[in-house]
Design a protein around this motif. Structure first.
Motif, PDB file in Angstrom:
ATOM      1  N   ARG A  44       0.827  -1.206   0.000  1.00  0.00           N
ATOM      2  CA  ARG A  44       0.000   0.000   0.000  1.00  0.00           C
ATOM      3  C   ARG A  44       0.862   1.258   0.000  1.00  0.00           C
ATOM      4  NH1 ARG A  44      -5.087   1.761   1.136  1.00  0.00           N
ATOM      5  NH2 ARG A  44      -5.262   3.772   2.183  1.00  0.00           N
ATOM      6  N   GLU A  45       1.932   1.245   0.785  1.00  0.00           N
ATOM      7  CA  GLU A  45       2.818   2.408   0.827  1.00  0.00           C
ATOM      8  C   GLU A  45       3.459   2.662  -0.532  1.00  0.00           C
ATOM      9  OE1 GLU A  45       2.626   0.065   2.965  1.00  0.00           O
ATOM     10  OE2 GLU A  45       1.975   1.065   4.809  1.00  0.00           O
ATOM     11  N   ALA A  46       3.832   1.584  -1.229  1.00  0.00           N
ATOM     12  CA  ALA A  46       4.438   1.743  -2.552  1.00  0.00           C
ATOM     13  C   ALA A  46       3.434   2.339  -3.534  1.00  0.00           C
ATOM     14  CB  ALA A  46       4.940   0.394  -3.058  1.00  0.00           C
ATOM     15  N   LEU A  48       0.840   4.285  -2.793  1.00  0.00           N
ATOM     16  CA  LEU A  48       0.623   5.685  -2.424  1.00  0.00           C
ATOM     17  C   LEU A  48       1.796   6.554  -2.859  1.00  0.00           C
ATOM     18  CD1 LEU A  48      -0.945   5.325   1.144  1.00  0.00           C
ATOM     19  CD2 LEU A  48      -2.103   5.885  -1.002  1.00  0.00           C
ATOM     20  N   SER A  49       3.000   6.021  -2.796  1.00  0.00           N
ATOM     21  CA  SER A  49       4.157   6.797  -3.242  1.00  0.00           C
ATOM     22  C   SER A  49       4.098   7.058  -4.747  1.00  0.00           C
ATOM     23  CB  SER A  49       5.451   6.065  -2.884  1.00  0.00           C
ATOM     24  OG  SER A  49       5.543   4.836  -3.595  1.00  0.00           O
ATOM     25  N   LEU A  50       3.594   6.075  -5.520  1.00  0.00           N
ATOM     26  CA  LEU A  50       3.429   6.283  -6.959  1.00  0.00           C
ATOM     27  C   LEU A  50       2.388   7.364  -7.246  1.00  0.00           C
ATOM     28  CD1 LEU A  50       3.470   2.586  -8.251  1.00  0.00           C
ATOM     29  CD2 LEU A  50       5.302   4.271  -8.435  1.00  0.00           C
ATOM     30  N   GLU A  52       1.575   9.853  -5.217  1.00  0.00           N
ATOM     31  CA  GLU A  52       2.155  11.137  -4.838  1.00  0.00           C
ATOM     32  C   GLU A  52       3.146  11.635  -5.889  1.00  0.00           C
ATOM     33  OE1 GLU A  52       3.830  10.573  -1.030  1.00  0.00           O
ATOM     34  OE2 GLU A  52       1.897  10.415   0.020  1.00  0.00           O
ATOM     35  N   ASP A  53       3.921  10.720  -6.448  1.00  0.00           N
ATOM     36  CA  ASP A  53       4.867  11.116  -7.485  1.00  0.00           C
ATOM     37  C   ASP A  53       4.138  11.634  -8.718  1.00  0.00           C
ATOM     38  OD1 ASP A  53       7.652  11.107  -8.653  1.00  0.00           O
ATOM     39  OD2 ASP A  53       6.656   9.730 -10.039  1.00  0.00           O
ATOM     40  N   GLU A  54       3.042  10.973  -9.107  1.00  0.00           N
ATOM     41  CA  GLU A  54       2.253  11.435 -10.249  1.00  0.00           C
ATOM     42  C   GLU A  54       1.617  12.791  -9.953  1.00  0.00           C
ATOM     43  OE1 GLU A  54       0.425  11.426 -13.989  1.00  0.00           O
ATOM     44  OE2 GLU A  54       2.046  10.206 -13.170  1.00  0.00           O
ATOM     45  N   THR A  55       1.165  12.988  -8.713  1.00  0.00           N
ATOM     46  CA  THR A  55       0.564  14.264  -8.338  1.00  0.00           C
ATOM     47  C   THR A  55       1.577  15.396  -8.407  1.00  0.00           C
ATOM     48  OG1 THR A  55      -0.956  13.075  -6.865  1.00  0.00           O
ATOM     49  CG2 THR A  55      -0.754  15.453  -6.546  1.00  0.00           C
ATOM     50  N   ARG A  56       2.806  15.129  -8.009  1.00  0.00           N
ATOM     51  CA  ARG A  56       3.834  16.174  -8.066  1.00  0.00           C
ATOM     52  C   ARG A  56       4.188  16.528  -9.506  1.00  0.00           C
ATOM     53  NH1 ARG A  56       5.998  13.184  -3.669  1.00  0.00           N
ATOM     54  NH2 ARG A  56       7.328  12.043  -5.128  1.00  0.00           N
TER      55      ARG A  56
END
Length: 238
Positions: A44-46, A48-50, A52-56
């Motif tokens: 799940r953390e991985a 969510l990190s993807l 967040e990276d797309e959002t940035r």
């Protein structure tokens, strides 16, 4: 995902034939109907990190609906609606229902003997009487034909509802078929990947066994190469 197998699906976002430059292909490494291990720690953390990276990396413009044109908010507003919206914006109270049109006033005290004033009052009473007769006629017409009109209207609404329900069922059926086809394709692809993985594991194991056998043979060859030298030294001593 966390499954031992992996899959890669390449998605193309545009058609170069339409004059649009094709962006880099996006590799989707997931078969959600086949992969497992979604509940394992760190998955799940991985994900969510993807996200967040797309959002940035996504930088929308100030007006991302600019291509849709300016909305026409006041196109369907009538004069009465505009007046009412203005009253609401100014926080003014709503005017009470005026009953003046239903009144039958007499001439003012200074014109009690004025024939013209009394004549205007009589004409007003005639107008009020005609208005009430028209209302009574409308009520009688509604009493005779209103029920059938509402029945026809309800029948039309029922037909519209049935058509909408049929369309909804058809869409749900199409969605179910799409999901079934996706599951079937991913299951077959997953089984193929598992077979390829097993084949790969077997080949890797065989390669390892061959390498081990080669090492043993190299050791034996090295020992055999040492034996003639030893035998030759023993003969010279005799």
């Amino acid at each position: 995902m966390a499954h031992s197998t992996s899959s890669a699906v390449v998605l193309h976002h545009s058609n170069p034939a339409h004059g649009h430059q094709a962006p880099p292909d996006v590799v989707v490494d997931a078969l959600p109907y086949y992969d497992g291990g979604y509940e394992e720690a760190g998955v799940r953390e991985a994900a969510l990190s993807l996200v967040e990276d797309e959002t940035r990396r996504y930088k929308p413009t100030k007006n991302y609906l600019e291509q849709l044109g300016q909305p026409l908010y006041h196109q369907f507003e009538t004069d009465i609606m505009k007046t009412e919206f203005e009253r609401l914006s100014n926080r003014l109270p709503m005017e009470m229902l005026s009953m003046k049109r239903y009144e039958l006033p007499t001439p003012p005290p200074g014109k009690q003997t004025d024939f013209q004033a009394w004549n205007e009052c009589v004409e007003n009473s005639y107008a009020q009487l005609e208005h009430q007769q028209t209302r009574i006629l409308n009520l009688e017409l509604m009493w005779d034909y209103g029920a059938n009109t509402w029945k026809i209207y309800n029948t039309s609404l029922q037909n519209m509802l049935e058509q909408a329900q049929k369309q909804l069922l058809e869409l749900r059926k199409q969605i179910q078929e799409i999901n079934f086809n996706r599951k079937n394709e991913q299951t077959h692809a997953g089984a193929k990947l598992s077979a390829l993985e097993q084949t790969w594991v077997g080949l890797v194991g065989k390669n390892y066994e061959i390498e081990c056998a080669i090492v043993e043979l190299e050791k034996e060859v090295a020992n055999l190469r040492k034996q003639p030298k030893t035998n030759g030294a023993a003969t010279s001593e005799h």
